[in-house]
Motif scaffolding. Structure first.
Motif, PDB file in Angstrom:
ATOM      1  N   CYS A 128       0.840  -1.205   0.000  1.00 31.26           N
ATOM      2  CA  CYS A 128       0.000   0.000   0.000  1.00 31.26           C
ATOM      3  C   CYS A 128       0.873   1.252   0.000  1.00 31.26           C
ATOM      4  CB  CYS A 128      -0.897   0.035   1.232  1.00 31.26           C
ATOM      5  SG  CYS A 128      -2.079  -1.319   1.314  1.00 31.26           S
ATOM      6  N   LYS A 129       0.414   2.238  -0.732  1.00 30.01           N
ATOM      7  CA  LYS A 129       1.077   3.549  -0.783  1.00 30.01           C
ATOM      8  C   LYS A 129       0.168   4.550  -0.072  1.00 30.01           C
ATOM      9  CE  LYS A 129       2.880   6.983  -4.029  1.00 30.01           C
ATOM     10  NZ  LYS A 129       3.037   7.303  -5.466  1.00 30.01           N
ATOM     11  N   PHE A 130       0.694   5.151   0.992  1.00 31.38           N
ATOM     12  CA  PHE A 130      -0.025   6.146   1.779  1.00 31.38           C
ATOM     13  C   PHE A 130       0.556   7.519   1.472  1.00 31.38           C
ATOM     14  CE2 PHE A 130      -0.391   2.196   4.035  1.00 31.38           C
ATOM     15  CZ  PHE A 130      -1.587   2.230   4.733  1.00 31.38           C
ATOM     16  N   ILE A 131      -0.294   8.485   1.148  1.00 36.84           N
ATOM     17  CA  ILE A 131       0.129   9.870   0.926  1.00 36.84           C
ATOM     18  C   ILE A 131      -0.667  10.745   1.884  1.00 36.84           C
ATOM     19  CG2 ILE A 131       0.344  11.762  -0.733  1.00 36.84           C
ATOM     20  CD1 ILE A 131       0.177   9.623  -2.967  1.00 36.84           C
ATOM     21  N   ASP A 132       0.038  11.428   2.808  1.00 36.93           N
ATOM     22  CA  ASP A 132      -0.683  12.227   3.794  1.00 36.93           C
ATOM     23  C   ASP A 132      -0.931  13.650   3.301  1.00 36.93           C
ATOM     24  OD1 ASP A 132       1.580  13.849   4.410  1.00 36.93           O
ATOM     25  OD2 ASP A 132       2.170  12.558   6.073  1.00 36.93           O
ATOM     26  N   GLN A 133      -1.627  14.430   4.110  1.00 38.18           N
ATOM     27  CA  GLN A 133      -2.036  15.775   3.716  1.00 38.18           C
ATOM     28  C   GLN A 133      -0.857  16.718   3.487  1.00 38.18           C
ATOM     29  OE1 GLN A 133      -2.550  14.697   6.951  1.00 38.18           O
ATOM     30  NE2 GLN A 133      -2.261  16.390   8.376  1.00 38.18           N
ATOM     31  N   ASP A 134       0.323  16.375   4.003  1.00 36.30           N
ATOM     32  CA  ASP A 134       1.519  17.201   3.801  1.00 36.30           C
ATOM     33  C   ASP A 134       2.332  16.752   2.592  1.00 36.30           C
ATOM     34  OD1 ASP A 134       0.940  18.640   6.177  1.00 36.30           O
ATOM     35  OD2 ASP A 134       1.895  17.059   7.369  1.00 36.30           O
ATOM     36  N   GLY A 135       1.876  15.685   1.915  1.00 39.43           N
ATOM     37  CA  GLY A 135       2.618  15.163   0.771  1.00 39.43           C
ATOM     38  C   GLY A 135       3.670  14.125   1.134  1.00 39.43           C
ATOM     39  N   ASP A 136       3.808  13.809   2.440  1.00 34.59           N
ATOM     40  CA  ASP A 136       4.740  12.763   2.851  1.00 34.59           C
ATOM     41  C   ASP A 136       4.148  11.404   2.481  1.00 34.59           C
ATOM     42  OD1 ASP A 136       6.523  14.606   3.902  1.00 34.59           O
ATOM     43  OD2 ASP A 136       5.693  14.481   5.925  1.00 34.59           O
ATOM     44  N   ILE A 137       5.011  10.483   2.094  1.00 34.81           N
ATOM     45  CA  ILE A 137       4.592   9.175   1.589  1.00 34.81           C
ATOM     46  C   ILE A 137       5.245   8.078   2.414  1.00 34.81           C
ATOM     47  CG2 ILE A 137       4.749   7.603  -0.400  1.00 34.81           C
ATOM     48  CD1 ILE A 137       4.860  10.119  -2.190  1.00 34.81           C
ATOM     49  N   PHE A 138       4.500   6.994   2.612  1.00 35.20           N
ATOM     50  CA  PHE A 138       5.132   5.757   3.096  1.00 35.20           C
ATOM     51  C   PHE A 138       4.476   4.567   2.424  1.00 35.20           C
ATOM     52  CE2 PHE A 138       1.781   5.987   6.340  1.00 35.20           C
ATOM     53  CZ  PHE A 138       1.408   4.665   6.509  1.00 35.20           C
ATOM     54  N   PHE A 139       5.251   3.490   2.330  1.00 38.00           N
ATOM     55  CA  PHE A 139       4.768   2.246   1.752  1.00 38.00           C
ATOM     56  C   PHE A 139       4.633   1.232   2.873  1.00 38.00           C
ATOM     57  CE2 PHE A 139       6.659   4.431  -1.784  1.00 38.00           C
ATOM     58  CZ  PHE A 139       5.783   4.154  -2.834  1.00 38.00           C
ATOM     59  N   GLY A 140       3.442   0.658   3.000  1.00 32.97           N
ATOM     60  CA  GLY A 140       3.183  -0.375   3.994  1.00 32.97           C
ATOM     61  C   GLY A 140       3.035  -1.720   3.311  1.00 32.97           C
ATOM     62  N   HIS A 141       3.770  -2.707   3.796  1.00 36.12           N
ATOM     63  CA  HIS A 141       3.720  -4.062   3.241  1.00 36.12           C
ATOM     64  C   HIS A 141       2.928  -4.941   4.203  1.00 36.12           C
ATOM     65  CE1 HIS A 141       6.059  -7.795   1.695  1.00 36.12           C
ATOM     66  NE2 HIS A 141       4.894  -7.666   1.105  1.00 36.12           N
ATOM     67  N   PHE A 142       1.813  -5.485   3.728  1.00 32.32           N
ATOM     68  CA  PHE A 142       0.893  -6.272   4.542  1.00 32.32           C
ATOM     69  C   PHE A 142       0.999  -7.744   4.159  1.00 32.32           C
ATOM     70  CE2 PHE A 142      -0.582  -2.030   4.554  1.00 32.32           C
ATOM     71  CZ  PHE A 142      -1.245  -1.839   5.744  1.00 32.32           C
ATOM     72  N   LYS A 143       1.217  -8.590   5.165  1.00 31.99           N
ATOM     73  CA  LYS A 143       1.292 -10.028   4.937  1.00 31.99           C
ATOM     74  C   LYS A 143       0.454 -10.728   5.990  1.00 31.99           C
ATOM     75  CE  LYS A 143       5.168 -11.401   2.632  1.00 31.99           C
ATOM     76  NZ  LYS A 143       6.367 -12.178   2.567  1.00 31.99           N
TER      77      LYS A 143
ATOM     78  N   PHE B 159       6.638  -0.845   7.708  1.00 31.07           N
ATOM     79  CA  PHE B 159       6.942   0.377   6.967  1.00 31.07           C
ATOM     80  C   PHE B 159       8.163   0.081   6.102  1.00 31.07           C
ATOM     81  CE2 PHE B 159       4.404   1.948  10.398  1.00 31.07           C
ATOM     82  CZ  PHE B 159       3.773   3.083   9.909  1.00 31.07           C
ATOM     83  N   GLU B 160       7.988   0.015   4.790  1.00 33.67           N
ATOM     84  CA  GLU B 160       9.073  -0.358   3.874  1.00 33.67           C
ATOM     85  C   GLU B 160       9.927   0.843   3.473  1.00 33.67           C
ATOM     86  OE1 GLU B 160       9.930  -3.546   2.968  1.00 33.67           O
ATOM     87  OE2 GLU B 160       8.450  -4.010   4.526  1.00 33.67           O
ATOM     88  N   GLU B 161       9.314   1.933   3.126  1.00 36.65           N
ATOM     89  CA  GLU B 161       9.996   3.177   2.743  1.00 36.65           C
ATOM     90  C   GLU B 161       9.129   4.339   3.185  1.00 36.65           C
ATOM     91  OE1 GLU B 161      12.989   3.674   1.490  1.00 36.65           O
ATOM     92  OE2 GLU B 161      13.404   1.538   1.258  1.00 36.65           O
ATOM     93  N   GLY B 162       9.725   5.513   3.340  1.00 36.32           N
ATOM     94  CA  GLY B 162       8.946   6.669   3.733  1.00 36.32           C
ATOM     95  C   GLY B 162       9.709   7.962   3.545  1.00 36.32           C
ATOM     96  N   THR B 163       8.957   9.043   3.449  1.00 37.44           N
ATOM     97  CA  THR B 163       9.551  10.375   3.352  1.00 37.44           C
ATOM     98  C   THR B 163       9.019  11.221   4.510  1.00 37.44           C
ATOM     99  OG1 THR B 163       7.773  11.261   1.936  1.00 37.44           O
ATOM    100  CG2 THR B 163       9.668  10.237   0.825  1.00 37.44           C
ATOM    101  N   GLY B 164       9.713  12.326   4.781  1.00 37.66           N
ATOM    102  CA  GLY B 164       9.257  13.245   5.829  1.00 37.66           C
ATOM    103  C   GLY B 164       9.081  12.550   7.161  1.00 37.66           C
ATOM    104  N   LYS B 165       7.933  12.771   7.778  1.00 36.92           N
ATOM    105  CA  LYS B 165       7.655  12.245   9.123  1.00 36.92           C
ATOM    106  C   LYS B 165       7.668  10.722   9.188  1.00 36.92           C
ATOM    107  CE  LYS B 165       3.438  14.242   8.906  1.00 36.92           C
ATOM    108  NZ  LYS B 165       3.417  14.541   7.504  1.00 36.92           N
ATOM    109  N   TRP B 166       7.486  10.046   8.061  1.00 35.50           N
ATOM    110  CA  TRP B 166       7.423   8.587   8.036  1.00 35.50           C
ATOM    111  C   TRP B 166       8.801   7.928   7.923  1.00 35.50           C
ATOM    112  CZ3 TRP B 166       2.877   7.744   9.783  1.00 35.50           C
ATOM    113  CH2 TRP B 166       1.810   8.559   9.430  1.00 35.50           C
TER     114      TRP B 166
END
Length: 154
Positions: free
Chosen positions: A81-96, A113-120
């Motif tokens: 999953c790719k999450f994009i928050d209201q500030d434009g920060d992104i993180f990728f969550g891997h669900f198994k 949490f596989e990768e992230g920018t900003g606060k993530w």
């Protein structure tokens, strides 16, 4: 005096541990393409899109793609999953998940949490847990299923 100091330290560290928990909720629409390989085996291409929010006031959009495999009574899933928050920060969550539960309607899974920018960014590599529940599903024919989902994690 030592007991007071110990109590203060325990209280301080306990508050740090409880402050480190982030609670998530997500709501969305899922779409699946089901391939019935045999009476006991099923392969499902899964996708969803929706919104998420946290107890820290962070909210945004999420989209996911992955697979679900059902073989006799064992169900497994592998979803990114790719999450994009209201500030434009992104993180990728891997669900198994691997379960005996009916993953079409409910299930728990670990996610990381596989990768992230900003606060993530500081959460990369953290392992968490979540639970999914389908609110309603509709068979659109030809193996295509659409549904509404809710998810909670921490």
């Amino acid at each position: 005096m030592r007991i007071k100091a110990l109590f203060i330290l325990i209280t301080f560290f306990s508050s740090l541990v409880s402050a480190a928990v982030i609670n998530f909720e997500a709501f969305g629409i899922s779409k699946s393409k089901v391939y019935n390989l045999s009476e006991n085996r099923m392969y499902i291409g899964y996708s969803n899109e929706g919104i998420f929010l946290t107890d820290m006031g962070v909210r945004g959009e999420v989209e996911c793609q992955g697979i679900v495999e059902i073989d006799v009574k064992k169900t497994s899933s592998n979803v990114m999953c790719k999450f994009i928050d209201q500030d434009g920060d992104i993180f990728f969550g891997h669900f198994k998940a691997t379960s005996d539960a009916d993953i079409n309607t409910q299930g728990t899974q670990s996610f990381s949490f596989e990768e992230g920018t900003g606060k993530w960014k500081e959460l990369i590599g953290e392992k968490c847990i979540g639970a999914t529940s389908s609110i309603s599903t509709k068979d659109l024919g030809e193996g295509t299923i659409k549904g509404k989902i809710m998810w909670a994690g921490k």
